[in-house]
Design a protein around this motif. Structure first.
Motif: not given
Length: 417
Positions: A405-409
């Motif tokens: 989630e963090t990387a995609a955000g």
């Protein structure tokens, strides 16, 4: 403008989480993995020796794992996670035959430690008070913060923390331990209920994620190994898959969701955890007998946790580097003896399988925790995902999903400016 497309390299849970988050945002996404199947270390496969579909290892999540719940809700995972209605943890001391169940009350006020029927037998409520020293954010060794002896430690804390950290608890990071405790036991039993993928991890996580991505028009390419990244200035400009070198468009994000050692081989000067711990699992083709607990902690045995499934019995040993060189059949016989003692069986050993994951997780020590990189890299279109990145949690399913989630955000934010 949002990025037109993204490539996620690695189809374990962190890569799947990243791909799902990107697809939710309307990003055309391709998911690529070197293996012939998705799932990474959380994969399921048909084992011909057993004649059963088994998991690579016995993984569980907790009812308070918010990212895990979001991920399953998004992908429409309908296979329920098995587990008790309340945070009840059954234990057996194989040395003495003593059995007990720790029953953590649902709410955040820990009145269970005042109940002799709910805490470890032979302990007093005051024995649990040192736990508060592990709830902070400061880094250090657990063994330097609290006493690592006594019945609370040996009959509850040590086995639970060993499973969560996959590292000898006394040597483990207080920062990682505090993060786990704040999100689980400090919130009460509602956040502590153990949840096991049943019938397997593929049904609970992997298959519904792949099906959901297909419905969104995302491509999944398995059996393609990334050999090298080509850098120019502050960007990744090409991906080398051996047979082809693919250019990276200016409006494309790259998320690298591969193991730490693979990422270090691809990215110059990347600092990653480089000390890992083993997990050994044993699977036996015998249905669980009636009344067997779904999960049983074993003290003073070789096996540490026993899982009872409708079609098999499985055991797990964490931080199992001391067992990794032991002959597989020898391990199977040792595990089966523990299972028979735990469940009162007098059965010959059924068909079995031993799974050794030598680099299952990074060692959850202060030194290794300090080596975990952030998701953002110095290249504007390259981001990292994986339970070995700086998630603030040990190497868990929840940490892996959060990292995706963090990387995609970050990718969406950076490339949409």
């Amino acid at each position: 403008m949002k990025p037109v497309s993204a490539k996620v390299i690695g189809a374990g849970l962190s890569g799947l989480s990243a791909a799902v988050t990107l697809a939710q945002a309307g990003i055309r996404t391709e998911l690529i993995d070197a293996a012939p199947q998705a799932g990474g270390r959380c994969r399921s496969y048909h084992d011909p020796q057993l004649g059963l579909t088994i998991d690579n290892g016995n993984h569980l999540v907790l009812s308070g794992n918010a990212a895990t719940a979001r991920f399953r809700e998004t992908i429409g995972a309908t296979t329920p996670l098995a587990g008790p209605e309340h945070a009840d943890f059954a234990f057996l001391d194989l040395g003495t035959g003593e059995r007990w169940t720790v029953r953590i009350n649902d709410g955040p006020v820990p009145w269970w430690i005042f109940s002799t029927a709910r805490r470890v037998p032979g302990t007093a409520f005051a024995d649990y008070l040192p736990l508060s020293r592990l709830l902070g954010h400061a880094e250090g060794r657990i063994g330097d913060r609290i006493a690592t002896k006594g019945r609370v430690w040996e009959h509850l804390l040590e086995p639970v923390l060993l499973a969560a950290l996959n590292t000898t608890p006394a040597d483990s990071s207080t920062a990682l331990t505090g993060a786990v405790l704040r999100e689980t036991i400090a919130r009460g039993g509602r956040a502590m209920c153990p949840r096991i993928a049943e019938p397997n991890l593929a049904a609970a996580f992997i298959d519904p994620a792949i099906a959901w991505l297909a419905k969104q028009g995302s491509d999944v390419a398995l059996g393609r190994r990334l050999r090298a990244l080509t850098f120019d200035g502050d960007r990744v400009v090409a991906l080398d898959f051996g047979e082809t070198s693919e250019p990276v468009a200016k409006d494309m994000a790259i998320i690298l969701a591969v193991p730490a050692w693979a990422a270090a081989a691809l990215i110059p000067d990347l600092t990653v955890p480089d000390d890992h711990r083993t997990i050994v699992s044993g699977h036996f083709a015998m249905p669980a007998p009636a009344g067997a607990p779904a999960m049983l902690g074993l003290i003073n045995g070789t096996a540490e946790w026993l899982f009872s499934f409708p079609d098999r019995l499985s055991v797990t040993v964490s931080a199992a580097d001391h067992l990794v060189d032991t002959d597989r059949e020898t391990l199977a016989r040792i595990f089966w003896a523990d299972i028979c003692a735990a469940l009162g069986l007098e059965e010959p050993m059924p068909k079995w399988q031993i799974v050794k994951e030598k680099r299952a997780t990074f060692a959850a020590t202060p030194a290794q925790n300090s080596r975990r990189p952030p998701s953002r890299t110095r290249w504007s279109n390259l981001f990292l995902a994986g339970d070995w990145t700086a998630t603030g949690l040990p190497a868990t399913i929840e940490g892996a999903i959060r990292s995706g989630e963090t990387a995609a955000g970050l990718a969406i934010h950076s490339l949409s400016r």
